[in-house]
Each structure stands twice: as structure tokens, then as C-alpha cells.
Write a protein that holds these residues in place. Structure first.
Motif, PDB file in Angstrom:
ATOM      1  N   ALA A  42       0.796  -1.260  -0.034  1.00 30.37           N
ATOM      2  CA  ALA A  42      -0.015  -0.176   0.117  1.00 30.37           C
ATOM      3  C   ALA A  42       0.908   1.216  -0.002  1.00 30.37           C
ATOM      4  CB  ALA A  42      -0.672   0.093   1.274  1.00 30.37           C
ATOM      5  N   GLN A 204      -6.078   5.704   1.379  1.00 32.63           N
ATOM      6  CA  GLN A 204      -7.012   4.938   0.451  1.00 32.63           C
ATOM      7  C   GLN A 204      -6.476   3.508  -0.004  1.00 32.63           C
ATOM      8  OE1 GLN A 204      -6.961   7.571  -2.840  1.00 32.63           O
ATOM      9  NE2 GLN A 204      -8.554   8.952  -2.094  1.00 32.63           N
ATOM     10  N   GLU A 205      -5.181   3.418   0.029  1.00 29.96           N
ATOM     11  CA  GLU A 205      -4.391   2.069  -0.315  1.00 29.96           C
ATOM     12  C   GLU A 205      -4.470   1.128   0.936  1.00 29.96           C
ATOM     13  OE1 GLU A 205      -3.481   1.148  -3.166  1.00 29.96           O
ATOM     14  OE2 GLU A 205      -4.032   3.223  -4.261  1.00 29.96           O
ATOM     15  N   ASN A 207      -6.626   0.982   3.225  1.00 28.77           N
ATOM     16  CA  ASN A 207      -8.152   0.651   3.541  1.00 28.77           C
ATOM     17  C   ASN A 207      -8.345  -0.367   2.403  1.00 28.77           C
ATOM     18  OD1 ASN A 207     -10.813   0.940   4.517  1.00 28.77           O
ATOM     19  ND2 ASN A 207     -11.030   1.542   2.309  1.00 28.77           N
ATOM     20  N   PHE A 208      -7.728  -0.304   1.360  1.00 31.63           N
ATOM     21  CA  PHE A 208      -7.876  -1.207   0.170  1.00 31.63           C
ATOM     22  C   PHE A 208      -7.472  -2.983   0.378  1.00 31.63           C
ATOM     23  CE2 PHE A 208      -6.055  -3.443  -3.527  1.00 31.63           C
ATOM     24  CZ  PHE A 208      -7.020  -3.660  -4.358  1.00 31.63           C
ATOM     25  N   GLU A 209      -6.242  -2.427   1.107  1.00 25.28           N
ATOM     26  CA  GLU A 209      -5.602  -3.866   1.696  1.00 25.28           C
ATOM     27  C   GLU A 209      -6.443  -4.391   2.719  1.00 25.28           C
ATOM     28  OE1 GLU A 209      -3.235  -5.657   0.503  1.00 25.28           O
ATOM     29  OE2 GLU A 209      -2.506  -4.143  -1.239  1.00 25.28           O
ATOM     30  N   GLN A 211      -9.546  -4.058   3.465  1.00 29.15           N
ATOM     31  CA  GLN A 211     -10.618  -4.723   2.836  1.00 29.15           C
ATOM     32  C   GLN A 211     -10.283  -6.205   2.324  1.00 29.15           C
ATOM     33  OE1 GLN A 211     -13.803  -3.601   3.751  1.00 29.15           O
ATOM     34  NE2 GLN A 211     -12.575  -2.119   4.711  1.00 29.15           N
ATOM     35  N   LYS A 212      -9.375  -6.240   1.549  1.00 29.20           N
ATOM     36  CA  LYS A 212      -8.989  -7.323   0.967  1.00 29.20           C
ATOM     37  C   LYS A 212      -8.580  -8.620   2.129  1.00 29.20           C
ATOM     38  CE  LYS A 212      -5.639  -7.650  -1.896  1.00 29.20           C
ATOM     39  NZ  LYS A 212      -4.248  -7.128  -2.555  1.00 29.20           N
TER      40      LYS A 212
END
Length: 220
Positions: A42, A204-205, A207-209, A211-212
């Protein structure tokens, strides 16, 4: 990552270093400890995306301020992706740029004009190298040193540095260039804006990780 983003300047360039600091990552410390590879991925994406954002915005700002084609400014910007120390860098060369790269030169009987600039008494011609440029004889009554900064010295020289001799003749020439010194005051503000953008993209990045990870999908 003990300090945030910063800028260093030299006589011919500026270097903006992007990096997060520990205080910025406190909210994500537990996640980073749990899945360090995901946090590192991220961070890498966030810094590289911010470098592209910064390069685009600096190129536009300098192009508008100095009335130089944005493509020519972008050639002075070089991004270095994330290194082992968690830093991404953007280098900006600020030596004077050839005036011919500011736009499309137009030769007239009075001289050369382009991008709102007029070089009275100058001519657009290939003298040295593979590309034509805007030149003026230093003996011309229209010669102004401010319009021809930082020309390379060669051959027969002239009365002072920065003049170039046309094929060793007795008529020294100067190449029209545009100084970029006026962009220096913007380095600090660009660095601050880029750091704020980095924190935004980093969130943002991460949070993306996250959620994954919560969905149980494959991690980076």
C-alpha cells in the motif's frame, strides 16, 4: 520513516523526497504489524501514485508561469520509485531551457517570435547539433543578455562567458534560453501539498488492503 516529506535544492536542480512518518501511520500500526507485506504494498503504490500526481501538477504550474510547453517541462522532471528506505523522489532540473522548446518558433524579418515572446534581431537556424535553435549575434544592437542566459561556451567565445562562436568565425552567437530560477520558491509549497496528497492516497491504499484482508482474499 522518522520524518515526513522534504525538499533539497542545489544550484541546478531540486529534489522532493516523499515519505510517510511514524505519526502518520499510528492509526494503521496494528494492521501493519499483522500484515506487513500488505502495508508495504500500500505504501509503495501510494508513493508512486503521488509522484505521478506531483510530476503532473509541477509540469502544469511551471508551464503556465514560464510560458513553456508542458512537454518540455516534463522532460526536466524525473521520478524515482520507492526505494529500500521507503522514499520516493522527484528530481527537477532548473537549468535554463532552450527558448525554442517553449513553443513553435516563427521567423520574421524582425526576428523570431514564439509563445508570446519576441527575440528581435534573432534567427531560427541549425548551428550546432541536430536541431535548429534561436540565435543572435552578440554584436547585434538587439542583443540582451537576459534573453540568452547560460549558453554553453565553445570555440572562439566572445567578450564574456555564455557566448558561442559560429563555426569559429568572428561573429559570436548566443542561444536564446528561458531561466527557470523563478520556480525555486514553489519547491517548499509543492513538497507540502505532495505530502498531504500522499497521506490521502496512503489511507485509500491501506483501506484497500484492509478490505482484502477482511474478505480473506489473497494478500500482496
Amino acid at each position: 520513516m522518522s520524518v515526513g516529506s522534504y525538499v533539497k535544492q542545489s544550484a541546478s536542480s531540486g529534489m522532493i523526497t516523499l515519505q510517510a512518518d511514524q505519526s502518520d501511520l499510528k492509526a494503521f500500526a496494528d494492521f501493519a504489524a499483522l500484515v506487513p507485506k500488505a502495508a508495504t504494498a500500500a505504501q509503495r503504490r501510494a508513493i508512486n501514485k503521488t509522484l505521478r500526481w506531483l510530476r503532473t501538477h509541477i509540469a502544469r504550474a511551471v508551464s503556465q508561469q514560464e510560458r513553456v510547453a508542458v512537454t518540455a517541462v516534463r522532460q526536466r522532471l524525473r521520478a524515482y520509485p520507492l526505494n529500500g528506505n521507503g522514499q520516493g523522489k522527484l528530481w527537477f532540473g532548473i537549468n535554463s531551457i532552450e527558448a525554442s522548446r517553449a513553443g513553435r518558433p516563427r521567423q520574421t524579418r524582425a526576428g523570431v517570435s514564439l509563445a508570446g515572446r519576441r527575440y528581435q534581431g534573432a534567427f531560427f537556424k541549425k548551428v550546432y547539433g541536430g536541431q535548429p535553435d534561436i540565435w543572435i549575434r552578440t554584436a547585434s544592437k538587439h542583443f540582451k543578455a537576459s534573453d540568452y542566459p547560460d549558453s554553453e561556451v565553445s570555440g572562439g567565445g566572445g567578450a564574456s562567458s555564455g557566448w558561442i562562436s559560429e563555426n569559429g568565425s568572428r561573429y559570436p552567437l548566443a542561444k536564446a534560453k528561458i531561466s527557470l530560477e523563478d520556480v525555486r520558491p514553489h519547491f517548499e509549497s509543492w513538497s507540502k501539498r505532495a505530502h498531504q496528497q500522499l497521506l490521502k492516497v496512503l489511507e485509500q491504499e491501506l483501506n484497500f488492503e484492509l478490505q482484502k484482508y477482511l474478505r480473506g482474499t489473497d494478500r500482496v
